[in-house]
Design an enzyme around this catalytic site. Structure first.
Site, PDB file in Angstrom:
ATOM      1  N   HIS A 214       0.433  -1.307   0.100  1.00 29.27           N
ATOM      2  CA  HIS A 214       0.040   0.216  -0.206  1.00 29.27           C
ATOM      3  C   HIS A 214       0.712   1.555   0.010  1.00 29.27           C
ATOM      4  O   HIS A 214       1.835   1.317   0.553  1.00 29.27           O
ATOM      5  CB  HIS A 214      -0.556  -0.079   0.924  1.00 29.27           C
ATOM      6  N   ASP A 234       6.045   1.637   6.931  1.00 29.37           N
ATOM      7  CA  ASP A 234       4.310   1.452   7.153  1.00 29.37           C
ATOM      8  C   ASP A 234       3.937   3.102   6.046  1.00 29.37           C
ATOM      9  O   ASP A 234       3.191   3.444   6.273  1.00 29.37           O
ATOM     10  CB  ASP A 234       3.544   0.916   8.024  1.00 29.37           C
ATOM     11  N   GLU A 268      -5.368   1.380   1.876  1.00 30.85           N
ATOM     12  CA  GLU A 268      -5.179   0.091   2.267  1.00 30.85           C
ATOM     13  C   GLU A 268      -5.381   0.419   3.911  1.00 30.85           C
ATOM     14  O   GLU A 268      -7.072  -0.160   4.899  1.00 30.85           O
ATOM     15  CB  GLU A 268      -3.678  -0.162   3.004  1.00 30.85           C
ATOM     16  N   GLU A 269      -4.957   1.779   4.703  1.00 33.74           N
ATOM     17  CA  GLU A 269      -5.148   2.386   6.201  1.00 33.74           C
ATOM     18  C   GLU A 269      -6.196   1.884   6.611  1.00 33.74           C
ATOM     19  O   GLU A 269      -6.579   2.236   7.093  1.00 33.74           O
ATOM     20  CB  GLU A 269      -4.012   3.071   6.411  1.00 33.74           C
ATOM     21  N   ASP A 296       4.300  -5.047   3.261  1.00 36.17           N
ATOM     22  CA  ASP A 296       3.631  -4.314   3.420  1.00 36.17           C
ATOM     23  C   ASP A 296       4.731  -3.664   4.964  1.00 36.17           C
ATOM     24  O   ASP A 296       4.307  -4.986   6.273  1.00 36.17           O
ATOM     25  CB  ASP A 296       2.153  -4.363   4.045  1.00 36.17           C
ATOM     26  N   HIS A 373       2.013   4.507  12.677  1.00 37.90           N
ATOM     27  CA  HIS A 373       1.026   5.350  12.553  1.00 37.90           C
ATOM     28  C   HIS A 373       1.093   6.325  13.875  1.00 37.90           C
ATOM     29  O   HIS A 373       0.075   6.596  13.679  1.00 37.90           O
ATOM     30  CB  HIS A 373      -0.404   4.363  12.718  1.00 37.90           C
TER      31      HIS A 373
HETATM   32  N1  BES Z   1       1.247  -2.651   7.771  1.00 41.34           N
HETATM   33  C1  BES Z   1       0.394  -2.983   8.219  1.00 41.34           C
HETATM   34  C2  BES Z   1      -0.452  -4.264   8.966  1.00 41.34           C
HETATM   35  C3  BES Z   1       0.376  -5.469  10.048  1.00 41.34           C
HETATM   36  C4  BES Z   1       0.156  -4.018  11.216  1.00 41.34           C
HETATM   37  C5  BES Z   1       0.783  -6.277   9.914  1.00 41.34           C
HETATM   38  C6  BES Z   1       1.949  -4.841  12.189  1.00 41.34           C
HETATM   39  C7  BES Z   1       2.339  -7.008  10.598  1.00 41.34           C
HETATM   40  C8  BES Z   1       2.197  -6.245  11.923  1.00 41.34           C
HETATM   41  C9  BES Z   1      -1.395  -2.183   8.065  1.00 41.34           C
HETATM   42  O1  BES Z   1      -0.721  -0.768   7.237  1.00 41.34           O
HETATM   43  C10 BES Z   1      -2.640  -2.069   9.012  1.00 41.34           C
HETATM   44  O2  BES Z   1      -2.155  -0.769   9.843  1.00 41.34           O
HETATM   45  N2  BES Z   1      -3.331  -2.711   8.589  1.00 41.34           N
HETATM   46  C11 BES Z   1      -4.691  -2.232   9.753  1.00 41.34           C
HETATM   47  C12 BES Z   1      -5.555  -3.104   9.215  1.00 41.34           C
HETATM   48  C13 BES Z   1      -6.551  -2.506   8.171  1.00 41.34           C
HETATM   49  C14 BES Z   1      -7.420  -3.390   8.075  1.00 41.34           C
HETATM   50  C15 BES Z   1      -7.185  -1.361   8.560  1.00 41.34           C
HETATM   51  C16 BES Z   1      -4.060  -2.254  11.115  1.00 41.34           C
HETATM   52  O3  BES Z   1      -3.814  -3.191  11.277  1.00 41.34           O
HETATM   53  O4  BES Z   1      -4.620  -1.815  12.140  1.00 41.34           O
HETATM   54 ZN    ZN Z   2      -0.761   0.459   8.737  1.00 37.68          ZN
END
Ligand code: BES
Ligand code: ZN
Length: 405
Positions: A214, A234, A268-269, A296, A373
């Site tokens: 993303h 990220d 994605e976020e 990612d 984040h």
């Molecule tokens: N890069 C993260 C995902 C992630 C976090 C993978 C920690 C492995 C370990 C991704 O950008 C993210 O923040 N995803 C969200 C979920 C999404 C459906 C909004 C999350 O993890 O809260």
């Molecule tokens: Zn993220």
């Protein structure tokens, strides 16, 4: 004495377990562990019938779940399957995880069999792969991370979210210059302004290999349009890693058999929105995506393991293939498995659409970069370099070439 006490503890906990559930009284802690595959709709029932503590969900794919359990629970499972699900058997017993995973892999093959697509996971491109691996350049990856993380944020609804994706478009267009078989373009979304970005190298066949991540970033919960969200790890890192794979294949004049698509997903976020639209669109159009690698977070070296394959929402057979690639071409790179525990990134969009996807990650979940984040997700967290990400670029270029031929 110590022995007697621990033995007592064992018997005590085993009998506690047996009382709180329907497990036969004679169950012993030391008992053999086995693996089963079953329809995902039966997972809850299985946990109820043999006790939630003695059966554990390992991974799910295409509606089939692998679970680990004690051998003694088999009888209770058989009853459940027969009574509740009217299935004779209803689950398959395996003596090893590998055997259970093979069944999951076979499921994916069955899906593809309708279209007579066979995914060949053999490794036989040693010369090309080693050549491309040697071309991975840390400075190139670092430069892209620095550029993308210099935007205030890459939020899907903000001006800089659009500008940063347009920068990525121009970067990928530059790479495609001078090649008649390659082009970069935006994939527009109706519900928000940030586009996804695609760089495509057209192959002889219409089968598609996808490598991507993303391109958006977020920080905080309120006023996200104006929040500082450099998103260096990220996920500028995944986009920079993807870009390095594209650079090597395009500059070296690699002519693919299959069509290679590099993707920078929007939004994605905020719920995997961009990738969901693309994956569903590809499914609706009947495209054959033979493999997806999601990058990612690739640049924070937080674990004893260098690369950690997420086993949930991914394809077990393809994960094993990537493991073989690491063993053969990057023997110094330590890798293993972990789980996200939820649909944590865009690989889940591809999995839901029925395509084999993998998510090799920078660390074990417990050791991940804690600054994502936030305004502090900068390259400084990775000592100002992209060394860790180079391992992912090497793995990904090998993945493309080995899957392509
Ligand atoms: N890069 C993260 C995902 C992630 C976090 C993978 C920690 C492995 C370990 C991704 O950008 C993210 O923040 N995803 C969200 C979920 C999404 C459906 C909004 C999350 O993890 O809260
Ligand atoms: Zn993220």
């Amino acid at each position: 004495m110590k022995f007697v006490v621990s033995l007592l503890g064992l018997v005590f906990s085993a009998s506690l377990l047996a009382h709180s559930t329907n497990i036969p009284q004679e169950i012993k802690e030391s008992e053999k562990e086995i693996w089963i595959t079953l329809g995902s709709d039966a997972v809850l029932g299985a946990q109820k019938s043999v006790g939630i503590d003695s059966i554990e969900e390992y991974t799910t794919q295409d509606g089939i779940t692998i679970m680990k359990m004690k051998e003694s629970g088999i009888e209770a499972m058989s009853h459940l399957m027969h009574d509740q699900f009217k299935r004779c058997g209803g689950f398959v017993r395996h003596d090893s995880l590998e055997a259970a995973q093979a069944e999951l892999g076979a499921t994916s093959e069955r899906l593809f069999a309708e279209k007579s697509v066979l995914v060949d996971y053999s490794l036989d491109q040693e010369e090309l792969v080693n050549e491309y691996i040697s071309q991975v350049n840390e400075f190139q990856i670092r430069s892209v991370i620095q550029k993308l993380s210099s935007y205030k944020n890459r939020y899907y609804k903000s001006q800089t979210g659009v500008e940063s994706s347009n920068w990525l478009l121009s970067k990928w267009q530059d790479l495609a210059k001078g090649r008649t078989d390659a082009r970069a373009y935006t994939y527009k979304h109706n519900r928000w302004p940030q586009p996804s970005v695609i760089l495509e190298i057209k192959g002889k066949s219409d089968e598609v290999i996808v490598v991507g991540g993303h391109a958006d970033s977020v920080a905080g919960w309120f006023g996200r349009e104006n929040a500082k969200a450099p998103g260096a790890d990220d996920n500028a890192s995944g986009i920079a890693t993807t870009t390095e794979v594209a650079r090597i294949l395009l500059e070296s004049g690699y002519v693919p058999e299959k069509t290679i698509m590099f993707m920078g997903y929007a939004a994605e976020e905020v719920g995997l929105l961009g990738s969901k639209e693309i994956a569903q669109d590809f499914k609706a159009k009947g495209k054959t995506v033979v493999g997806v690698m999601q990058l990612d977070m690739t640049n924070f070296n937080g674990s004893d393991l260098d690369i950690v394959m997420m086993s949930d929402y991914t394809n077990a057979a393809q994960n094993a293939f990537i493991g073989n690639i690491l063993d053969k071409y990057l023997p110094g790179v330590k890798w293993g498995y972990d789980r996200c525990g939820y649909a944590c990134s865009d690989h889940a969009s591809w999995t839901s659409a029925g395509f084999p996807a993998s998510m090799p990650f920078e660390a074990k979940k417990a050791d991940m970069n804690s600054r994502i984040h936030t305004a502090n997700d900068t390259i400084a967290r990775s000592n100002g370099n992209a060394e860790h990400a180079t391992k992912f670029a090497k793995m990904a270029v090998a993945f493309v070439v080995e899957l392509d031929r």
